[in-house]
Write a protein that holds these residues in place. Structure first.
Motif, PDB file in Angstrom:
ATOM      1  N   SER A  76       0.825  -1.216   0.000  1.00 11.96           N
ATOM      2  CA  SER A  76       0.000   0.000   0.000  1.00 11.96           C
ATOM      3  C   SER A  76       0.856   1.261   0.000  1.00 11.96           C
ATOM      4  O   SER A  76       0.548   2.235  -0.694  1.00 11.96           O
ATOM      5  CB  SER A  76      -0.936   0.005   1.211  1.00 11.96           C
ATOM      6  OG  SER A  76      -1.879  -1.041   1.112  1.00 11.96           O
ATOM      7  N   GLU A  77       1.962   1.248   0.765  1.00 15.91           N
ATOM      8  CA  GLU A  77       2.812   2.442   0.799  1.00 15.91           C
ATOM      9  C   GLU A  77       3.541   2.653  -0.520  1.00 15.91           C
ATOM     10  O   GLU A  77       3.712   3.793  -0.959  1.00 15.91           O
ATOM     11  CB  GLU A  77       3.816   2.343   1.956  1.00 15.91           C
ATOM     12  CG  GLU A  77       3.495   3.419   2.912  1.00 15.91           C
ATOM     13  CD  GLU A  77       4.394   3.657   4.054  1.00 15.91           C
ATOM     14  OE1 GLU A  77       4.940   4.770   4.056  1.00 15.91           O
ATOM     15  OE2 GLU A  77       4.465   2.792   4.923  1.00 15.91           O
ATOM     16  N   ARG A  78       3.952   1.563  -1.152  1.00 11.67           N
ATOM     17  CA  ARG A  78       4.601   1.713  -2.462  1.00 11.67           C
ATOM     18  C   ARG A  78       3.615   2.269  -3.481  1.00 11.67           C
ATOM     19  O   ARG A  78       3.949   3.167  -4.265  1.00 11.67           O
ATOM     20  CB  ARG A  78       5.165   0.371  -2.929  1.00 11.67           C
ATOM     21  CG  ARG A  78       6.382  -0.112  -2.156  1.00 11.67           C
ATOM     22  CD  ARG A  78       7.074  -1.258  -2.873  1.00 11.67           C
ATOM     23  NE  ARG A  78       6.204  -2.413  -3.068  1.00 11.67           N
ATOM     24  CZ  ARG A  78       6.044  -3.402  -2.195  1.00 11.67           C
ATOM     25  NH1 ARG A  78       6.703  -3.377  -1.045  1.00 11.67           N
ATOM     26  NH2 ARG A  78       5.242  -4.417  -2.462  1.00 11.67           N
ATOM     27  N   VAL A  79       2.403   1.734  -3.482  1.00 12.12           N
ATOM     28  CA  VAL A  79       1.375   2.224  -4.413  1.00 12.12           C
ATOM     29  C   VAL A  79       1.093   3.701  -4.152  1.00 12.12           C
ATOM     30  O   VAL A  79       0.944   4.494  -5.088  1.00 12.12           O
ATOM     31  CB  VAL A  79       0.075   1.393  -4.287  1.00 12.12           C
ATOM     32  CG1 VAL A  79      -1.062   2.026  -5.081  1.00 12.12           C
ATOM     33  CG2 VAL A  79       0.313  -0.032  -4.776  1.00 12.12           C
ATOM     34  N   ALA A  80       1.049   4.099  -2.877  1.00  5.71           N
ATOM     35  CA  ALA A  80       0.806   5.502  -2.537  1.00  5.71           C
ATOM     36  C   ALA A  80       1.939   6.386  -3.060  1.00  5.71           C
ATOM     37  O   ALA A  80       1.693   7.466  -3.616  1.00  5.71           O
ATOM     38  CB  ALA A  80       0.661   5.656  -1.025  1.00  5.71           C
ATOM     39  N   ASN A  81       3.179   5.945  -2.912  1.00  3.09           N
ATOM     40  CA  ASN A  81       4.318   6.735  -3.386  1.00  3.09           C
ATOM     41  C   ASN A  81       4.353   6.829  -4.911  1.00  3.09           C
ATOM     42  O   ASN A  81       4.645   7.893  -5.472  1.00  3.09           O
ATOM     43  CB  ASN A  81       5.627   6.140  -2.859  1.00  3.09           C
ATOM     44  CG  ASN A  81       5.804   6.361  -1.372  1.00  3.09           C
ATOM     45  OD1 ASN A  81       5.269   7.329  -0.817  1.00  3.09           O
ATOM     46  ND2 ASN A  81       6.518   5.479  -0.708  1.00  3.09           N
ATOM     47  N   TYR A  82       4.065   5.718  -5.602  1.00  3.55           N
ATOM     48  CA  TYR A  82       4.001   5.752  -7.066  1.00  3.55           C
ATOM     49  C   TYR A  82       2.880   6.702  -7.514  1.00  3.55           C
ATOM     50  O   TYR A  82       3.026   7.440  -8.496  1.00  3.55           O
ATOM     51  CB  TYR A  82       3.750   4.355  -7.649  1.00  3.55           C
ATOM     52  CG  TYR A  82       4.824   3.335  -7.349  1.00  3.55           C
ATOM     53  CD1 TYR A  82       6.146   3.715  -7.156  1.00  3.55           C
ATOM     54  CD2 TYR A  82       4.513   1.972  -7.259  1.00  3.55           C
ATOM     55  CE1 TYR A  82       7.136   2.775  -6.876  1.00  3.55           C
ATOM     56  CE2 TYR A  82       5.489   1.025  -6.987  1.00  3.55           C
ATOM     57  CZ  TYR A  82       6.800   1.432  -6.789  1.00  3.55           C
ATOM     58  OH  TYR A  82       7.772   0.491  -6.522  1.00  3.55           O
ATOM     59  N   SER A  83       1.766   6.668  -6.786  1.00  6.07           N
ATOM     60  CA  SER A  83       0.622   7.527  -7.142  1.00  6.07           C
ATOM     61  C   SER A  83       0.980   9.010  -7.008  1.00  6.07           C
ATOM     62  O   SER A  83       0.574   9.828  -7.838  1.00  6.07           O
ATOM     63  CB  SER A  83      -0.584   7.209  -6.242  1.00  6.07           C
ATOM     64  OG  SER A  83      -1.024   5.881  -6.443  1.00  6.07           O
ATOM     65  N   ILE A  84       1.746   9.358  -5.965  1.00  3.29           N
ATOM     66  CA  ILE A  84       2.191  10.748  -5.796  1.00  3.29           C
ATOM     67  C   ILE A  84       3.042  11.167  -6.987  1.00  3.29           C
ATOM     68  O   ILE A  84       2.870  12.255  -7.547  1.00  3.29           O
ATOM     69  CB  ILE A  84       3.020  10.904  -4.513  1.00  3.29           C
ATOM     70  CG1 ILE A  84       2.161  10.682  -3.288  1.00  3.29           C
ATOM     71  CG2 ILE A  84       3.630  12.307  -4.442  1.00  3.29           C
ATOM     72  CD1 ILE A  84       2.976  10.631  -2.011  1.00  3.29           C
ATOM     73  N   ALA A  85       3.995  10.286  -7.378  1.00  2.21           N
ATOM     74  CA  ALA A  85       4.890  10.615  -8.498  1.00  2.21           C
ATOM     75  C   ALA A  85       4.101  10.857  -9.780  1.00  2.21           C
ATOM     76  O   ALA A  85       4.373  11.804 -10.532  1.00  2.21           O
ATOM     77  CB  ALA A  85       5.902   9.486  -8.701  1.00  2.21           C
ATOM     78  N   ILE A  86       3.092  10.020 -10.024  1.00  2.00           N
ATOM     79  CA  ILE A  86       2.252  10.176 -11.218  1.00  2.00           C
ATOM     80  C   ILE A  86       1.466  11.482 -11.140  1.00  2.00           C
ATOM     81  O   ILE A  86       1.392  12.248 -12.107  1.00  2.00           O
ATOM     82  CB  ILE A  86       1.284   8.979 -11.353  1.00  2.00           C
ATOM     83  CG1 ILE A  86       2.073   7.686 -11.612  1.00  2.00           C
ATOM     84  CG2 ILE A  86       0.280   9.213 -12.479  1.00  2.00           C
ATOM     85  CD1 ILE A  86       1.234   6.430 -11.485  1.00  2.00           C
ATOM     86  N   ALA A  87       0.855  11.746  -9.973  1.00  2.00           N
ATOM     87  CA  ALA A  87       0.035  12.952  -9.790  1.00  2.00           C
ATOM     88  C   ALA A  87       0.852  14.222 -10.018  1.00  2.00           C
ATOM     89  O   ALA A  87       0.368  15.198 -10.595  1.00  2.00           O
ATOM     90  CB  ALA A  87      -0.578  12.958  -8.391  1.00  2.00           C
ATOM     91  N   LYS A  88       2.110  14.208  -9.572  1.00  2.00           N
ATOM     92  CA  LYS A  88       2.969  15.384  -9.774  1.00  2.00           C
ATOM     93  C   LYS A  88       3.290  15.582 -11.248  1.00  2.00           C
ATOM     94  O   LYS A  88       3.348  16.721 -11.733  1.00  2.00           O
ATOM     95  CB  LYS A  88       4.251  15.232  -8.961  1.00  2.00           C
ATOM     96  CG  LYS A  88       4.035  15.425  -7.469  1.00  2.00           C
ATOM     97  CD  LYS A  88       5.333  15.332  -6.696  1.00  2.00           C
ATOM     98  CE  LYS A  88       5.095  15.601  -5.224  1.00  2.00           C
ATOM     99  NZ  LYS A  88       6.336  15.467  -4.425  1.00  2.00           N
ATOM    100  N   GLU A  89       3.507  14.491 -11.971  1.00  2.00           N
ATOM    101  CA  GLU A  89       3.766  14.605 -13.407  1.00  2.00           C
ATOM    102  C   GLU A  89       2.543  15.134 -14.149  1.00  2.00           C
ATOM    103  O   GLU A  89       2.667  15.777 -15.194  1.00  2.00           O
ATOM    104  CB  GLU A  89       4.168  13.242 -13.986  1.00  2.00           C
ATOM    105  CG  GLU A  89       5.531  12.746 -13.550  1.00  2.00           C
ATOM    106  CD  GLU A  89       6.663  13.637 -14.027  1.00  2.00           C
ATOM    107  OE1 GLU A  89       6.517  14.284 -15.088  1.00  2.00           O
ATOM    108  OE2 GLU A  89       7.695  13.710 -13.328  1.00  2.00           O
ATOM    109  N   LEU A  90       1.365  14.895 -13.587  1.00  2.00           N
ATOM    110  CA  LEU A  90       0.118  15.397 -14.183  1.00  2.00           C
ATOM    111  C   LEU A  90      -0.203  16.812 -13.693  1.00  2.00           C
ATOM    112  O   LEU A  90      -1.253  17.362 -14.030  1.00  2.00           O
ATOM    113  CB  LEU A  90      -1.043  14.461 -13.842  1.00  2.00           C
ATOM    114  CG  LEU A  90      -0.971  13.064 -14.482  1.00  2.00           C
ATOM    115  CD1 LEU A  90      -2.050  12.155 -13.901  1.00  2.00           C
ATOM    116  CD2 LEU A  90      -1.115  13.152 -15.996  1.00  2.00           C
TER     117      LEU A  90
END
Length: 504
Positions: A338-352
């Protein structure tokens, strides 16, 4: 007796007597009004009795509850009201006479004293604050119209504080307003480091403005005096001011006219607003001192509120992580997932280029995306139906929790696919919220790069991402896939931080 008349695709004019103090409405209620159709949550709303009246309350449903074509959170019901829940229409009928009279009780009349128009104009003063109204629908002038520079500035600062939730942007906007209105050459907002003691913490410049490329001029002597006595200081010529003539920094930097006002939070001086003007034509005045001091009071309260909010958010995140620990103990295969998915999601959101609030909501939703598995028996060979069940359980766990509605899309829809073959709601493309699209891609990447390492031991991460790109038309949103690729290329995919640690 008061009743609800339900009309849906499956039921016509079905009557439900309101014979309980509370009745739930939704597609999965055990003891209430069970309805089915599009846009209906499992537990969508409740009708409850208070005195002789009945009220309806939306329970953080996905699509909301309407009463007489108006979206509501909580509303008192009257005879003839029409409730719309998804595709189902519900009519209210059978109110008691006492309830009807209470609902229709008129407001007491207010009489206004007649005023002679000429006398009104001669004795009236209007203070103009909101300049934006001048461009649209300015009222007819009545009497004398005046403007106050200080009140107008404080009004604008109040609006900024009320609207702006990003702490860094807030400080810069308030400082910019003060620098412009006072025509100062330099402006600073210094705050004590939160890692240091409240009284002696190191001062950090959080907002800085220099006009016309002028060199920075700051007097430590003036700032220390402001912090020591928690009083605002004005000096029209620091070089001749007896309080500061012994200071080398004032002499060397040729510091002239300065205002330094303390920022106070919970009784502690947490920083200062510092403004400097070296031009004789823009010497700062006592009126300017009063304006800056008033602005500093507002800003100190705003900082205090934001920090309290951030502290509560961090406590909330820590509580969520306790839940995640329980989930990982229940299902060891989910260790760190869950924490890895949350961190990947942040990285994607910032790129967007999503804003700070959207990124924080996505982070929380991603942390909780598998929380429903706590309520599902752990099995190595679960059926597709059992796998779907964790989505329903997660939704049910959080649907009735106040304040969690903004995180639900990621929990409900993180297994949906672009072509509509996902589960459990079979949503397609544009119907899937962006939050869920981001978590779907982050979740898939972690599954492919972590859970299947034994089968894909020699497959590099780049290849995994390229394989996901091939499936993007059917499974993933193209923009989200491109965002995770960019995050991988610029090395931010594995270096993101908790978004709640990025604030002051």
């Amino acid at each position: 007796m008061t009743a609800l008349i339900v009309n849906s695709d499956n039921e016509k004019n079905k009557r439900y007597e309101l014979n309980k103090d509370v009745m739930h409405i939704g597609r999965d209620v055990e003891d209430g009004i069970k309805i089915s159709g599009q846009g209906i949550s499992r537990v969508h709303a409740e009708v409850f009795k208070k005195g002789d009246s009945y009220f309806i309350k939306d329970l953080n449903s996905t699509n909301g509850t309407m009463v007489n074509e108006k979206k509501i959170v909580e509303e008192m019901l009257k005879n003839g009201d029409v409730i719309q829940i998804g595709s189902v229409t519900i009519e209210v009928t059978g109110f008691s006479e006492a309830a009807r009279k209470q609902a229709r009780k008129p407001e007491p009349a207010i009489e206004f004293e007649a005023t002679d128009e000429q006398d009104k104009k001669s004795s009236t003063i209007e203070l103009k604050l909101d300049e934006s109204l001048e461009k649209s629908s300015a009222p007819e002038k009545v009497g004398q119209e005046i403007e106050s520079r200080d009140l107008l500035t404080l009004y604008k600062i109040s609006k900024t504080i009320g609207i702006e939730k990003n702490s860094s942007t807030l400080l810069n906007k308030v400082l910019e307003q003060l620098v412009n209105i006072l025509d100062a050459e330099h402006g600073y907002v210094f705050l004590r480091s939160t890692d240091s003691p409240k009284i002696t913490g190191k001062l950090i410049p959080k907002a800085v403005i220099h006009k016309s490329g002028a060199n920075a001029k700051v007097s430590n002597t003036i700032i220390k005096r402001t912090l020591q006595f928690s009083r605002a200081i004005l000096t029209t010529d620091a070089g001749r001011d007896s309080r500061f003539t012994a200071s080398e920094s004032i002499v060397i930097n040729k510091i002239r006219s300065v205002i330094c006002a303390p920022l106070v939070s919970s009784g502690n001086t947490i920083g200062v607003i510092y403004l400097h003007s070296g031009r004789i034509s823009a010497i700062l005045t006592q009126e300017d001192l009063e304006l800056v001091t008033s602005a500093a009071i507002q800003l100190g309260i705003a900082i205090s509120n934001i920090r309290a909010h951030e502290t509560a958010r961090k406590t909330f995140i820590n509580t969520l992580k306790i839940l995640l620990t329980a989930l990982e103990m229940h299902n060891p295969e989910l260790q760190g997932h869950s924490e890895r998915v949350a961190n990947y999601s942040i990285a994607i959101a910032k790129e967007l280029h999503l804003n700070e609030n959207e990124i924080q909501n996505i982070y929380i939703s991603a942390l909780l995306h598998d929380i429903g598995k706590l309520a599902v028996p752990c099995s190595k060979s679960e059926s597709p139906k059992e796998h779907e069940e964790h989505v329903y359980r997660g939704e049910k766990m959080l649907a009735n929790m106040e304040g969690f509605s903004e995180f639900l899309p990621g929990i409900k829809y993180h297994h949906e696919k672009e072509n509509g073959t996902g589960f459990p709601y079979k949503l397609k493309g544009g119907s899937i919220p962006l939050m869920a699209k981001i978590i779907t891609v982050a979740n898939a990447f972690d599954n492919l790069s972590s859970y299947t390492k034994s089968e894909m031991e020699n497959v590099p991460l780049k290849q995994i991402l390229l394989d996901m790109v091939k499936n993007s038309a059917d499974e993933y949103d193209e923009k989200v896939i491109q965002a995770i690729l960019m995050a991988y290329k610029n090395n931010s995919l594995f270096t993101t931080k908790n978004p709640f640690d990025l604030l002051w």
